[in-house]
Every structure is written in C-alpha cells, then in structure tokens.
Design a protein around this motif. Structure first.
Motif, short mmCIF file in Angstrom:
data_model
loop_
_atom_site.label_atom_id
_atom_site.label_comp_id
_atom_site.label_asym_id
_atom_site.label_seq_id
_atom_site.Cartn_x
_atom_site.Cartn_y
_atom_site.Cartn_z
N LEU A 22 0.85 -1.19 0.00
CA LEU A 22 0.00 0.00 0.00
C LEU A 22 0.88 1.24 0.00
O LEU A 22 1.84 1.32 0.77
CB LEU A 22 -0.89 0.00 1.25
N ILE A 23 0.57 2.21 -0.86
CA ILE A 23 1.30 3.48 -0.89
C ILE A 23 0.47 4.54 -0.18
O ILE A 23 -0.72 4.72 -0.48
CB ILE A 23 1.62 3.91 -2.33
N LYS A 30 5.64 10.11 -0.35
CA LYS A 30 5.01 8.80 -0.49
C LYS A 30 5.81 7.75 0.28
O LYS A 30 7.03 7.78 0.33
CB LYS A 30 4.91 8.40 -1.96
N LEU A 31 5.08 6.81 0.86
CA LEU A 31 5.68 5.69 1.59
C LEU A 31 4.98 4.42 1.17
O LEU A 31 3.74 4.36 1.14
CB LEU A 31 5.54 5.89 3.10
N PRO A 45 8.95 4.55 -2.44
CA PRO A 45 8.55 3.86 -3.66
C PRO A 45 9.30 4.31 -4.91
O PRO A 45 9.33 3.61 -5.91
CB PRO A 45 7.05 4.17 -3.78
N ARG A 46 9.95 5.47 -4.85
CA ARG A 46 10.70 5.95 -6.02
C ARG A 46 12.05 5.27 -6.14
O ARG A 46 12.53 5.01 -7.25
CB ARG A 46 10.90 7.47 -5.93
N THR A 47 12.68 4.97 -5.02
CA THR A 47 14.04 4.44 -5.04
C THR A 47 14.16 3.02 -4.50
O THR A 47 15.17 2.36 -4.73
CB THR A 47 14.96 5.34 -4.19
N ILE A 88 3.65 5.40 11.30
CA ILE A 88 4.50 5.32 10.11
C ILE A 88 5.56 6.42 10.03
O ILE A 88 6.28 6.51 9.04
CB ILE A 88 3.65 5.34 8.83
N ASN A 89 5.69 7.26 11.06
CA ASN A 89 6.57 8.42 10.97
C ASN A 89 7.98 8.17 11.49
O ASN A 89 8.72 9.11 11.77
CB ASN A 89 5.96 9.60 11.72
#
Length: 217
Positions: A22-23, A30-31, A45-47, A88-89
């Motif tokens: 899940l994003i 974004k995570l 999600p980018r890297t 999530i932080n």
C-alpha cells in the motif's frame, strides 16, 4: 537480514510477502508499506530505499494493510492471526518505539481490513465482523457474517458488503452501531473480493460473474 549484495542471509526472508503493498502519504512524501514475513517495511517507492522496519516475529497474511491518520494496520500470523497498529513516521528499526496498539488474536488471515469514517472494520476468516476505534483498538461492536470469509469487505454508499464462502451476502450500515440492512443468497460462494463500477456492484462467485445494479427507470 540482507547481505551486501541484497540477498537474504537466512532461510525465511523477512521481506517475503503474501499481501498487496500500500502506498500512503507521510509528511508530504510517499511511503510504500509492505507486510513481509516476520517484519513490516516502509519503503521509498521511487528508489526502493528502506525507510523503516518493524519486526513482529510472526508470519504475514494475505490481508492488505490499511492506513489512517499516520497509523498502518497490518495483519500478522497464520496459526493465530493478530493485528499491529504501527505509526509510520519513524526511521530505522521502529520495533520498540512505534507500536500504537495491537491485537494478539481475533484478526483476519485473508480478508483485508476496512477504514470507513474513522472506524476500523475487521472481517475474520471464521465470519466475525468487528468494529474498532482505530486510535486505540477499543471494540465498538461485534457481529456475524453468516458464514466463512475469504473475500474482503467492501464499503459503497455507506453500506458494508460481506460475501461468504457459502454464498451469503450480508449488508451492514457503516457506523457505530451494528445494523444489518439486508441479507441475500447467491447460487455459489464467493472467494474473490467484490468491486464497484459507478452504481454497479461486481461480484464473482465460484461459478459466475455478476453485475448488480438498480434497473434504469
């Protein structure tokens, strides 16, 4: 759990997952949340860079994580399914610092949880439906779906739809009281999760694919 080449160092890779990731948004970025076997991971999600991990020592289930107000809700376990509420932080290993609350039993192995209007709904494999306060895990109400569940619950137009393996559909009113609006029975049971297209409900049973909607006037 990875060597310098990115390969697992032990059998039973922590990152092996059976659920869909899940994003979510985290502080404007974004995570990607992935519920792996024995650990939950947050990735860029980018890297693909790991932002944090939460080790739980259990196995992952097929249920997809959901997110609410900075908390990820993740099902774990195969013998006795549980639920983790993880903030999530964080960064790095957050196992000892970012657990908001947890359920040790009574969660789902297969149906994914559902968030509707600041309430968390669990539909368990043995047919229980549980409404919880997402901030604390406090139970609001509990009911039954009239059969076993593999398909995930779906909310549309303020109604929660539950389709059992035995073919029974129970429609609940989303909210702080347990209210059954209707029940229906299909010719065959459901294992796939339902979907919505416009005003139509799409349901796949073991034998048929249905499009259900009000007839045009």
């Amino acid at each position: 759990d990875l060597d310098p080449h990115g390969n697992p160092q032990r059998e039973g890779d922590f990152r092996k997952a059976f659920s869909t990731p899940l994003i979510v948004d985290r502080d404007g970025e974004k995570l990607l949340l992935s519920a792996g076997s024995r650990a939950v991971f947050g990735y860029d999600p980018r890297t693909g860079r790991e932002r944090w991990k939460f080790e739980h020592g259990d196995y992952s289930t097929a249920a997809r994580p959901v997110h609410w107000n900075g908390i990820a809700f993740v099902m774990t376990g195969q013998g006795q399914a549980g639920l983790l509420a993880i903030r999530i932080n964080g960064s790095g290993d957050v196992t000892k610092t970012h657990l908001a609350w947890k359920l040790d039993r009574g969660a789902s192995k297969t149906p994914s949880p559902l968030i509707v209007d600041d309430l968390l709904y669990l539909a368990t494999d043995d047919g229980h439906v549980i409404c919880l306060e997402p901030a604390t895990g406090m139970e609001v109400w509990r009911g039954r779906a009239g059969g076993n569940l593999i398909a995930s619950p779906l909310c549309a137009d303020g109604r929660i739809y539950l389709f059992t393996v035995q073919g029974k559909c129970t429609i609940l009113k989303a909210g702080r009281t347990h209210e059954v609006l209707a029940t229906n029975t299909l010719d065959a049971g459901c294992m796939a999760s339902p979907a919505v297209s416009g005003k139509a409900l799409i349901v796949r049973t073991k034998t048929h694919l249905y499009r259900i909607e009000e007839a045009a006037k």
